[in-house]
Design an enzyme around this catalytic site. Structure first.
Site, short mmCIF file in Angstrom:
data_model
loop_
_atom_site.label_atom_id
_atom_site.label_comp_id
_atom_site.label_asym_id
_atom_site.label_seq_id
_atom_site.Cartn_x
_atom_site.Cartn_y
_atom_site.Cartn_z
N ASN A 185 -27.12 24.96 -13.71
CA ASN A 185 -27.56 23.59 -14.00
C ASN A 185 -27.87 23.29 -15.46
O ASN A 185 -27.51 22.27 -15.93
CB ASN A 185 -28.97 23.14 -13.03
CG ASN A 185 -30.26 24.34 -13.58
OD1 ASN A 185 -30.00 25.20 -14.03
ND2 ASN A 185 -31.33 23.79 -13.06
N SER A 227 -33.42 30.52 -8.61
CA SER A 227 -34.74 29.96 -7.73
C SER A 227 -35.54 31.00 -7.44
O SER A 227 -35.49 32.42 -7.74
CB SER A 227 -33.85 29.76 -6.43
OG SER A 227 -33.38 31.01 -5.89
N GLU A 247 -37.94 32.71 -14.69
CA GLU A 247 -38.15 31.35 -14.93
C GLU A 247 -37.73 30.71 -13.58
O GLU A 247 -36.22 30.67 -13.40
CB GLU A 247 -37.45 30.61 -16.11
CG GLU A 247 -37.96 29.28 -16.48
CD GLU A 247 -37.32 28.23 -15.69
OE1 GLU A 247 -37.81 27.63 -14.84
OE2 GLU A 247 -36.20 27.72 -16.34
N LEU A 248 -38.59 30.56 -12.72
CA LEU A 248 -38.06 29.99 -11.24
C LEU A 248 -38.49 28.53 -10.98
O LEU A 248 -38.43 27.68 -11.78
CB LEU A 248 -38.78 31.07 -10.34
CG LEU A 248 -38.90 32.39 -10.66
CD1 LEU A 248 -39.52 33.15 -9.67
CD2 LEU A 248 -37.42 32.79 -10.58
N CYS A 277 -35.36 22.12 -12.48
CA CYS A 277 -36.68 22.83 -12.10
C CYS A 277 -37.78 22.04 -12.70
O CYS A 277 -39.10 22.35 -12.26
CB CYS A 277 -36.72 24.24 -12.48
SG CYS A 277 -36.55 24.46 -14.44
N GLU A 302 -40.56 31.35 -22.32
CA GLU A 302 -39.42 31.25 -23.06
C GLU A 302 -39.54 30.08 -24.17
O GLU A 302 -40.37 29.46 -24.00
CB GLU A 302 -38.10 31.10 -22.36
CG GLU A 302 -37.70 32.29 -21.42
CD GLU A 302 -36.54 31.86 -20.66
OE1 GLU A 302 -35.97 32.82 -20.28
OE2 GLU A 302 -36.07 30.69 -20.53
#
Length: 492
Positions: free
Chosen positions: A167, A244, A265-266, A299, A473
């Site tokens: 994405n 995910s 990073e989900l 997200c 991050e």
């Protein structure tokens, strides 16, 4: 067929192509030993953008070996020297904004304006960490023992694997790689096979900037082969993944035998909370922006929109009016707000969530079906009367579907917002600053945005809690994900 826009995909300082159809390992552009390749297609048109090699385990091992071999030279460079190399990379990315953005649109589908913004956003992390390279400070510990000097120094983690999503195919790489390289690590990037061409373009620019090949390699192929080998290799000391929650859990488990440093990073599933004291029109515009960015494939998308019952009807009308003005189409066409969904699986999930909500009593206000453009385009959709038993409330929505729910008081909306495994970001709209602080403290999220939907950038620690991830991050904290702390005790 290969589409005509390719003629614009060349580096500004020469005629070398920005579109690369080879993997980049140790400074070499390579095909797979098997000769197998995979087509990358434009989700808006179905046309072929290019082909990338399907590497095998031996070729991934070659990238790891190259990174390990280059590590001593890269890590021993002065921090300013590493920063200077990153600055050159940054400048080339900025100079090539247009071809990078066009390539991104062709493989990902987002509007060109969004792609250009992503290039600038991605480049900003390289500049930030180029400067942070010179600020990796240690510490001196006041000794509790006689005749001892005690100190802590930071050292590069080593070879790191960077696993990135489709994405944001450029910015998710630069946000990780800039921090890793600034810290003195070497990296192997495994981009999503939906959007590998942006990653390879970044490799071309890194090569042009003079970054040694073993410092930044890009490998393509089946995830089980490529990512699996990166997880299993004891030479890889850290893994950073964006994607995910489901895949993040799997990678965390797979890295356990080699005890890697893992940062994740989900998923998000963000609540967007509007109180009655805030201007309804302004809040509605903000909610539309937060929901439909990247066609909802984000997200940070505002998936669960909670509006105080005193303004719920007015908010829904204003929201619907704004949604009706959104333009869906090919991202390379002017004036487009929404592109296609990335693939048929995303389209099917979106359809399933809408069907489930309608079957359980939700009211469809706008959209609710595939777009007349065909392919994986879906109409921007608004649902009212949404309840907690619906899948769209329980599961992260990665499509252009908004769900609005009324609430009556703070305690109720806090419970609803926190009733999820996710904890990435929450949005709060209120003019009552005491309430804003109460919500900020009570919401179980790594990031809370009050009266704004613009919250990200290189200086901020991006990341979530609960099952939305591990680590941060960006910011001064982002570089610590790629550092080991070594304690030294010196007897005098």
């Amino acid at each position: 067929m290969v589409i005509s826009a390719h003629q614009n995909l060349t580096l500004k300082e020469g005629n070398r192509p920005l579109l690369r159809e080879h993997a980049y390992i140790g400074g070499r552009w390579v095909q797979s030993a098997s000769g197998e390749r995979m087509a990358v297609t434009n989700p808006a048109t179905g046309e072929t953008v290019g082909h990338v090699p399907m590497l095998g385990a031996a070729e991934v091992d070659e990238a790891i070996t190259s990174a390990r071999r280059t590590l001593p030279e890269w890590s021993s460079r002065l921090p300013r020297e590493r920063g200077d190399a990153l600055e050159r990379w940054h400048d080339l990315i900025v100079e090539n904004t247009d071809p990078l953005a066009r390539l991104m649109v062709m493989e990902q589908g987002k509007p060109l304006a969004d792609a250009r913004s992503e290039v600038a956003y991605g480049a900003s992390f390289i500049r930030w960490f180029a400067e942070e390279a010179s600020r990796i400070y240690g510490e001196v510990i006041p000794s509790h023992l006689p005749d001892r000097k005690m100190l802590v120094q930071n050292e590069p983690l080593g070879v790191v694997a960077l696993i990135t999503p489709w994405n944001f195919p450029l910015a998710m790489i630069t946000r990780k790689a800039a921090a890793a390289l600034a810290a003195g690590c070497t990296s192997v990037v495994a981009p999503s096979m939906e959007t590998p061409l942006s990653a390879l373009a970044l490799a071309a620019l890194a090569e042009a900037a003079g970054i040694p090949g073993g410092v930044f390699s890009v490998v393509t192929g089946k995830p089980e082969t490529v990512v699996g080998r990166l997880c299993d290799s004891p030479e890889v000391r850290g893994l950073s993944f964006t994607g995910s929650t489901e895949i993040g859990r799997m990678l965390l488990a797979r890295c356990a035998p080699t005890v890697k440093r893992v940062s994740l990073e989900l998923g998000g599933h963000a609540p967007f909370i509007v109180f009655g004291d805030f201007d309804v029109e302004q809040a509605a515009r903000a909610a539309v922006s937060a929901k439909f960015q990247t066609t909802g494939q984000d997200c940070l998308a505002a998936n669960r929109i909670y509006v105080h019952s005193s303004v719920a009807d007015a908010f829904a009308r204003a929201f619907a009016d704004n949604v009706q003005n959104l333009v869906t189409g090919n991202g390379l066409e002017p004036g487009v707000d929404l592109g296609p969904l990335i693939h048929e699986r995303s389209l099917a999930k979106t359809e399933d969530q809408v069907a489930d909500a309608l079957a359980k009593g939700a009211k469809l206000v706008i959209g609710g079906k595939r777009h007349a453009l065909g392919g994986t385009f879906y109409e921007p959709t608004l649902l009212l009367g949404v309840t907690p038993n619906m899948a769209i409330v329980r599961e992260e929505t990665f499509g252009p579907v908004a769900a609005i729910m009324p609430f009556d008081n703070e305690a109720e909306v806090i419970r609803a917002a926190n009733a999820t495994e996710y904890g990435l970001v929450a949005y709060v709209y209120t003019r009552d600053m005491s309430r804003a602080w109460r919500l900020t403290d009570a919401l179980e999220y790594g990031m809370v945005a009050v009266n704004t939907v613009k919250l990200t950038g290189a200086p901020v620690p991006f990341g979530g809690i609960k099952q939305s991830g591990l680590g941060r991050e960006g910011s001064r904290h982002g570089i610590t994900e790629f550092l080991n702390r070594k304690y030294v005790c010196l007897g005098l």
